[in-house]
Scaffold this motif. Structure first.
Motif, PDB file in Angstrom:
ATOM      1  N   GLN A  13       0.830  -1.200   0.000  1.00  0.00           N
ATOM      2  CA  GLN A  13       0.000   0.000   0.000  1.00  0.00           C
ATOM      3  C   GLN A  13       0.868   1.255   0.000  1.00  0.00           C
ATOM      4  N   CYS A  14       1.954   1.241   0.787  1.00  0.00           N
ATOM      5  CA  CYS A  14       2.880   2.391   0.804  1.00  0.00           C
ATOM      6  C   CYS A  14       3.480   2.621  -0.581  1.00  0.00           C
ATOM      7  N   ILE A  15       3.874   1.547  -1.244  1.00  0.00           N
ATOM      8  CA  ILE A  15       4.457   1.660  -2.584  1.00  0.00           C
ATOM      9  C   ILE A  15       3.419   2.209  -3.562  1.00  0.00           C
ATOM     10  N   GLU A  39       7.356  -8.453  -5.413  1.00  0.00           N
ATOM     11  CA  GLU A  39       6.423  -7.352  -5.659  1.00  0.00           C
ATOM     12  C   GLU A  39       6.966  -6.037  -5.096  1.00  0.00           C
ATOM     13  N   TYR A  40       7.599  -6.102  -3.930  1.00  0.00           N
ATOM     14  CA  TYR A  40       8.164  -4.886  -3.335  1.00  0.00           C
ATOM     15  C   TYR A  40       9.259  -4.313  -4.232  1.00  0.00           C
ATOM     16  N   MET A  45      11.067  -0.092  -7.998  1.00  0.00           N
ATOM     17  CA  MET A  45      11.869   0.279  -9.166  1.00  0.00           C
ATOM     18  C   MET A  45      11.164   1.383  -9.962  1.00  0.00           C
ATOM     19  N   ASP A  46       9.840   1.413  -9.911  1.00  0.00           N
ATOM     20  CA  ASP A  46       9.082   2.451 -10.609  1.00  0.00           C
ATOM     21  C   ASP A  46       9.240   3.828  -9.969  1.00  0.00           C
ATOM     22  N   MET A  78      13.222 -16.679  -0.666  1.00  0.00           N
ATOM     23  CA  MET A  78      14.395 -15.884  -1.022  1.00  0.00           C
ATOM     24  C   MET A  78      15.134 -16.487  -2.211  1.00  0.00           C
ATOM     25  N   LYS A  79      15.141 -17.799  -2.343  1.00  0.00           N
ATOM     26  CA  LYS A  79      15.749 -18.424  -3.526  1.00  0.00           C
ATOM     27  C   LYS A  79      14.970 -18.012  -4.782  1.00  0.00           C
ATOM     28  N   GLU A  80      13.650 -18.077  -4.715  1.00  0.00           N
ATOM     29  CA  GLU A  80      12.812 -17.653  -5.838  1.00  0.00           C
ATOM     30  C   GLU A  80      13.016 -16.167  -6.137  1.00  0.00           C
ATOM     31  N   PHE A  81      13.119 -15.363  -5.089  1.00  0.00           N
ATOM     32  CA  PHE A  81      13.351 -13.930  -5.254  1.00  0.00           C
ATOM     33  C   PHE A  81      14.673 -13.678  -5.961  1.00  0.00           C
TER      34      PHE A  81
END
Length: 107
Positions: A13-15, A39-40, A45-46, A78-81
């Motif tokens: 929501q903050c993003i 997602e964060y 990055m935008d 974290m591996k997927e990230f």
């Protein structure tokens, strides 16, 4: 200190709010629930200025991300990230192997 903004709330929501307000940042530090780190990162990055830096904490997860099938959800997320980040952002990514690992992405 007048250049640092502390945001408290649900990260996505903050993003979204920052995007809506067309806010821009030079540096973002992400240390949030690991399930949504992709997602964060993609979201911030935008709102990151060109040449800006994003740091993400705990990317090595005590070294468990090196396992082909890491035990525990944190290591799995974290591996997927990490896989996602290196595929999407490639050469602009580095992992600092201190403590539990800090990932750095330069835009």
């Amino acid at each position: 200190l007048d250049k640092i903004e502390f945001r408290l709330g649900k990260a996505l929501q903050c993003i979204t709010d920052m995007k809506t307000n067309d806010e821009k940042f030079d540096m973002v530090f992400i240390d949030a629930d690991k399930e949504h780190c992709k997602e964060y990162l993609d979201g911030v990055m935008d709102i990151l200025n060109s040449g800006g830096v994003v740091f993400v904490d705990n990317v090595l997860w005590a070294g468990l991300v090196a396992s082909p099938n890491p035990a525990g959800n944190g290591a799995k997320y974290m591996k997927e990230f990490n896989d996602h980040v290196f595929k999407r952002y490639g050469a602009s990514v580095s992992i600092i192997p201190a403590w539990d690992g800090v990932l750095m992405v330069v835009k």
